[in-house]
Write a protein that holds these residues in place. Structure first.
Motif, mmCIF file in Angstrom:
data_model
loop_
_atom_site.group_PDB
_atom_site.id
_atom_site.type_symbol
_atom_site.label_atom_id
_atom_site.label_comp_id
_atom_site.label_asym_id
_atom_site.label_seq_id
_atom_site.Cartn_x
_atom_site.Cartn_y
_atom_site.Cartn_z
ATOM 1 N N ASP A 1 0.878 -1.250 0.107
ATOM 2 C CA ASP A 1 0.149 -0.010 -0.146
ATOM 3 C C ASP A 1 0.737 1.265 0.032
ATOM 4 O O ASP A 1 0.332 2.463 0.028
ATOM 5 N N PHE A 2 1.884 0.904 -0.327
ATOM 6 C CA PHE A 2 3.455 2.162 0.535
ATOM 7 C C PHE A 2 3.834 3.032 -0.645
ATOM 8 O O PHE A 2 4.111 2.277 -2.011
ATOM 9 N N GLN A 3 3.392 4.167 -1.202
ATOM 10 C CA GLN A 3 3.679 4.645 -2.442
ATOM 11 C C GLN A 3 5.101 4.982 -1.965
ATOM 12 O O GLN A 3 5.584 6.083 -1.686
ATOM 13 N N VAL A 4 6.546 4.203 -3.207
ATOM 14 C CA VAL A 4 7.701 4.835 -2.864
ATOM 15 C C VAL A 4 7.717 5.888 -3.520
ATOM 16 O O VAL A 4 8.590 6.416 -3.372
ATOM 17 N N LEU A 5 7.165 5.211 -4.650
ATOM 18 C CA LEU A 5 8.255 6.025 -5.432
ATOM 19 C C LEU A 5 6.646 7.285 -6.625
ATOM 20 O O LEU A 5 5.663 6.688 -6.937
ATOM 21 N N LYS A 6 6.949 8.581 -6.279
ATOM 22 C CA LYS A 6 5.557 9.316 -6.833
ATOM 23 C C LYS A 6 6.410 9.990 -8.589
ATOM 24 O O LYS A 6 6.620 10.855 -8.474
ATOM 25 N N ASN A 7 5.211 10.228 -9.609
ATOM 26 C CA ASN A 7 5.212 10.911 -10.418
ATOM 27 C C ASN A 7 6.567 11.339 -10.533
ATOM 28 O O ASN A 7 7.004 12.450 -10.134
ATOM 29 N N ILE A 8 7.220 10.277 -10.895
ATOM 30 C CA ILE A 8 8.478 10.290 -11.275
ATOM 31 C C ILE A 8 9.290 10.843 -12.936
ATOM 32 O O ILE A 8 8.054 10.309 -13.618
ATOM 33 N N ASN A 9 9.387 11.765 -13.378
ATOM 34 C CA ASN A 9 9.226 12.629 -14.963
ATOM 35 C C ASN A 9 11.595 12.459 -14.442
ATOM 36 O O ASN A 9 11.595 13.594 -13.643
ATOM 37 N N LEU A 10 11.859 11.938 -15.156
ATOM 38 C CA LEU A 10 13.797 12.432 -15.313
ATOM 39 C C LEU A 10 13.980 11.643 -17.035
ATOM 40 O O LEU A 10 13.669 10.593 -18.053
ATOM 41 N N GLU A 11 15.053 12.042 -17.529
ATOM 42 C CA GLU A 11 16.181 12.377 -18.522
ATOM 43 C C GLU A 11 16.895 12.658 -18.497
ATOM 44 O O GLU A 11 17.637 13.568 -17.978
ATOM 45 N N VAL A 12 17.800 11.091 -18.930
ATOM 46 C CA VAL A 12 19.050 11.465 -18.565
ATOM 47 C C VAL A 12 20.057 11.388 -20.223
ATOM 48 O O VAL A 12 19.311 10.808 -21.143
ATOM 49 N N GLU A 13 20.626 12.482 -20.505
ATOM 50 C CA GLU A 13 21.131 12.289 -21.796
ATOM 51 C C GLU A 13 22.831 11.884 -21.594
ATOM 52 O O GLU A 13 23.215 11.388 -20.668
ATOM 53 N N LYS A 14 23.144 10.941 -22.961
ATOM 54 C CA LYS A 14 24.185 10.373 -23.092
ATOM 55 C C LYS A 14 25.473 11.206 -22.086
ATOM 56 O O LYS A 14 25.471 12.752 -22.756
ATOM 57 N N ASN A 15 26.859 10.061 -21.807
ATOM 58 C CA ASN A 15 27.383 11.180 -21.265
ATOM 59 C C ASN A 15 27.525 11.690 -20.098
ATOM 60 O O ASN A 15 28.424 12.842 -19.716
ATOM 61 N N LYS A 16 26.001 12.038 -19.589
ATOM 62 C CA LYS A 16 25.574 13.234 -18.289
ATOM 63 C C LYS A 16 26.662 12.280 -17.270
ATOM 64 O O LYS A 16 25.412 11.563 -16.952
ATOM 65 N N LYS A 17 26.372 13.237 -16.259
ATOM 66 C CA LYS A 17 26.463 12.701 -15.081
ATOM 67 C C LYS A 17 25.507 13.030 -13.517
ATOM 68 O O LYS A 17 25.441 14.325 -13.900
ATOM 69 N N ILE A 18 24.996 12.241 -13.666
ATOM 70 C CA ILE A 18 23.401 12.782 -12.767
ATOM 71 C C ILE A 18 23.873 12.203 -11.301
ATOM 72 O O ILE A 18 24.084 11.190 -11.167
ATOM 73 N N VAL A 19 23.718 13.219 -9.957
ATOM 74 C CA VAL A 19 23.448 12.214 -8.640
ATOM 75 C C VAL A 19 22.204 12.481 -8.052
ATOM 76 O O VAL A 19 21.701 13.890 -7.797
ATOM 77 N N VAL A 20 21.824 11.543 -7.364
ATOM 78 C CA VAL A 20 20.857 11.473 -6.824
ATOM 79 C C VAL A 20 21.324 11.056 -5.269
ATOM 80 O O VAL A 20 22.060 10.590 -4.659
ATOM 81 N N CYS A 21 20.986 12.600 -4.776
ATOM 82 C CA CYS A 21 20.687 12.395 -2.812
ATOM 83 C C CYS A 21 18.766 12.699 -2.115
ATOM 84 O O CYS A 21 18.418 13.180 -2.665
ATOM 85 N N GLY A 22 19.427 12.446 -0.935
ATOM 86 C CA GLY A 22 17.793 12.655 -0.215
ATOM 87 C C GLY A 22 18.259 11.753 0.674
ATOM 88 O O GLY A 22 19.048 11.710 0.739
ATOM 89 N N PRO A 23 17.346 12.346 2.079
ATOM 90 C CA PRO A 23 17.179 11.475 3.008
ATOM 91 C C PRO A 23 17.268 10.318 2.799
ATOM 92 O O PRO A 23 16.810 10.181 1.809
#
Lengths: 480, 244
Positions: B17-39
């Motif tokens: 019942d627990f929603q872990v991910l809500k309405n995620i929109n994400l685009e990653v282009e080639k050769n890009k470095k993305i850092v994801v942070c958060g509690p």
């Protein structure tokens, strides 16, 4: 000079304590030894109870006196560390030593000194010891059951051949090492099956076996020159073709004309017995129950409901039924469900029944190993692009099986010791033969010797298996 | 359009019942470095586990290198082989030597000849500076060495994207640096990377974009400089003030 304190021995007067203590312990052991081996009681002048316990008391005091920590003497320190850590352990150690000394003479006299092995009838057994003559006379039966004496070379030859084929792994060169698993998992069991069921059983069917072997050998030899691209098809098509050619074109008619078809006497499985039957049943059940158990354990964790519930059903059913019932059903009930003209050999039915029964146990043991693996191993394997089978064969099972070697060994030992139960369907392996022999009017009253003999044999077999499993454990230990 | 290697649109995921991910929109282009942070518990790990389908999402779409991930995806293994992943707990295979860990998947999944696979493995192990440990077993290495081996193992599949799931969280402070160095080198070589981490120094050094997640939502997504200099939401400011 320090004062001697007998309640708390210390290092200062090491030698005094050591000599007194050693003399006391030696004296106590000597008294028990004389008493047990030569029936002389040195201390019989003492009142009854005291003379009974005196050796224990003397030894106890002696051990107390030599219990000196860090004495610097290696031997003394190791004794103190292992058998003399405190009063209670000293007492237990003494008790064990005395019991061993006490029980040696009667055992020796029964097993060797008063035992008989000469002669060939019951009459030579006059002593109070064991009658090994009985074992000697019945040895053949205990090994081969009712198998005809003249044909026993077939059993010997099969076992020697299979033992030899089984050790091939040790001689394999680097080039062939990678085929070893295939060999042991598929080829060896098939060869063993044919050997035992066609060679030992004999009869016309033996010729089918020979054709099969000839076809297999020829196709394997040619197989080395076939490009690997076509090997798959080659090994399916060629052996079968060769077999059919041999059977129907080249040999069959000729042999019938020559009247050679009955060259090997047919011995029905009901006549097999003794230790060789123990080996046959154990061997096949071990070989079959392991893969079945493996698939059941994987099936039980499957995502497909049909496979999952089928596996759970199988496991719970076979675990929930006593083995003796299973054997009985396999021999009495099962044939009723077969068509009139269909006949499956009793021994085959028994082997299938025991295999399925033990497979359920093996499945649960393996499942334990599978559950012990962290989920990360699955994640890592999946993230490298492995599918279900690659993941299990390359990553999960090698680790899980390694974890459950002791459990598997446990199940296998239990299986070997369960084989005597096949007497309920009239197959007499070694214990069954013993029971038969002990009721022979000529040889009444030697049940003890028989059971001791069987115990020793079973112990040797089981101990070897357990040692082997321990070796495997050590061999595949890679952590730390 | 073509250089967008990962596209996530309107993705939702529940655990029960627990929603872990809500309405995620994400685009990653080639050769890009993305850092994801958060509690912790904000769904960062779940998000990147969804990208190679170690977790299934229930709504929305994830497109990796032109292939949409759905329950029907037949050759999910092929997509996974193109997405390397490094885990918090290393997850090396303890029954295999370091070299075998690296060659296992190339040999069996990519059908590479053993010799080539070993050459490739040594090459990657040299890049992370543990080629001299190749014949040891994972249990004989330190955490930092194990994690670098895990990176090499993932690289041996020559993936197009690398996912890092808190690669330094289970390490001693001293070992963190050696792993981060390996990752920085990888980033400089032009790999597309998505990194879940608390190492803000690393983020500042290599990331093109930083994503801040909280309670299953992407709260803020900005260029690295912008993100640290000038965070927009209050939640991000609070987080940064605690972690820096």
């Amino acid at each position: 000079m320090n004062k001697l304190n007998f309640l708390q021995p210390d290092k200062n007067n090491l030698n005094n304590y050591l000599y007194t203590g050693t003399i006391l312990v030696a004296l106590s052991i000597f008294i028990v030894f004389l008493n047990s081996f030569f029936n002389k009681d040195l201390i019989s002048f003492l009142p009854g109870t005291l003379s009974f316990f005196l050796p224990l008391i003397l030894g106890f005091i002696g051990l107390h006196l030599i219990r000196i920590e860090y004495s610097g003497l290696k031997f003394l320190d190791s004794i103190n560390k292992h058998i003399n850590t405190n009063n209670f352990n000293a007492f237990l150690s003494l008790l064990i030593v005395f019991v061993v000394i006490k029980s040696l003479p009667p055992l020796l006299s029964w097993f060797i000194l008063d035992a008989n092995i000469a002669g060939d009838s019951k009459d030579v057994c006059t002593g109070t010891g064991a009658c090994w003559t009985y074992i000697k006379i019945w040895f053949n039966r205990f090994m081969y059951g009712m198998y005809p004496n003249a044909e026993q070379w077939r059993i010997n030859l099969s076992f020697i051949a299979l033992a030899f084929l089984g050790t091939i792994g040790f001689f394999a060169t680097e080039k062939f090492k990678k085929y070893l698993t295939l060999y042991y998992v598929v080829i060896y069991p098939v060869i063993a099956f044919f050997f035992i069921f066609f060679f030992i059983s004999g009869g016309p069917i033996f010729f089918d076996f020979s054709y099969g072997i000839i076809a297999a050998v020829i196709s394997i030899i040619i197989g080395f020159f076939i490009p690997s691209k076509f090997k798959m098809y080659y090994f399916i098509i060629v052996p079968i073709t060769l077999y059919i050619l041999l059977k129907y074109v080249f040999f069959y008619e000729e042999l019938i004309e020559l009247g050679k078809l009955e060259a090997l006497e047919w011995v029905e499985t009901g006549a097999w017995g003794g230790l060789s039957l123990t080996f046959i049943v154990s061997f096949f059940c071990l070989i079959f129950c392991f893969p079945i158990g493996l698939f059941l354990s994987l099936g039980r964790r499957s995502d497909f409901p049909i496979i999952k519930y089928f596996s759970i059903g199988m496991i719970e059913f076979w675990r929930g039924v006593p083995l003796i019932t299973v054997l009985f059903m396999s021999s009495v009930m099962f044939p009723m469900f077969l068509p009139e003209d269909m006949f499956i050999d009793k021994l085959v039915r028994v082997i299938i029944a025991i295999s399925l029964f033990e497979a359920a146990y093996v499945a649960e043991v393996i499942r334990g190993g599978l559950q012990a693996l962290p989920r990360g191993q699955y994640d890592a394997a999946k993230s490298l692009g492995m599918g279900y089978w690659k993941m299990h064969i390359l990553v999960i099972l090698p680790q899980a099986l390694k974890l459950v070697i002791p459990g598997i060994a446990n199940t296998f030992l239990a299986l070997v010791k369960d084989t005597p139960l096949i007497f309920v369907v009239g197959l007499l392996e070694i214990v069954g033969m013993l029971n038969l022999a002990k009721t022979n009017p000529e040889w009444l009253g030697f049940a003890m010797e028989g059971y001791v003999f069987a115990s020793v044999l079973f112990f040797i077999i089981c101990y070897a298996m357990s040692k082997y499993s321990y070796n495997l454990e050590q061999k595949y230990k890679t952590e730390r | 359009m073509s250089d967008k290697i990962i596209q996530i649109t309107e993705m939702n995921k529940w655990f029960g019942d627990f929603q872990v991910l809500k309405n995620i929109n994400l685009e990653v282009e080639k050769n890009k470095k993305i850092v994801v942070c958060g509690p912790s518990g904000s769904g960062k790990s779940t998000l990147i586990r969804c990208i190679n389908r170690l977790e299934e999402h229930q709504e929305g779409s994830i497109i990796v290198d032109g292939n949409e991930l759905t329950a029907d995806t037949k050759d999910i293994e092929k997509i996974r082989a193109e997405v390397g992943m490094v885990f918090q707990q290393f997850n090396l295979f303890p029954h295999l030597s370091i070299l075998d860990n690296c060659t296992l998947a190339p040999i069996w999944v990519k059908k590479m000849p053993k010799k080539d696979a070993e050459d490739l493995a040594i090459q990657h192990l040299e890049k992370v500076q543990i080629a001299d440990q190749a014949n040891k077993y994972p249990g004989q290495l330190s955490g930092g060495q194990q994690q670098r081996c895990a990176i090499a193992r993932a690289l041996c599949m020559e993936p197009k994207i690398m996912l890092f799931d808190e690669p330094t969280s289970a390490l001693d402070p001293e070992m963190i640096k050696e792993v981060l160095d390996a990752m920085v080198n990888l980033a400089k070589a032009g790999m597309t990377m998505i990194v879940v981490t608390h190492e803000m120094g690393f983020a500042k050094e290599v990331a093109d974009e930083v994503i801040f997640m909280d309670e299953g939502m992407i709260v803020e997504k900005a260029d690295t400089k912008e993100f640290f200099a000038n965070p927009k939401s209050d939640r991000t400011k609070l987080f940064l003030s605690q972690i820096l």
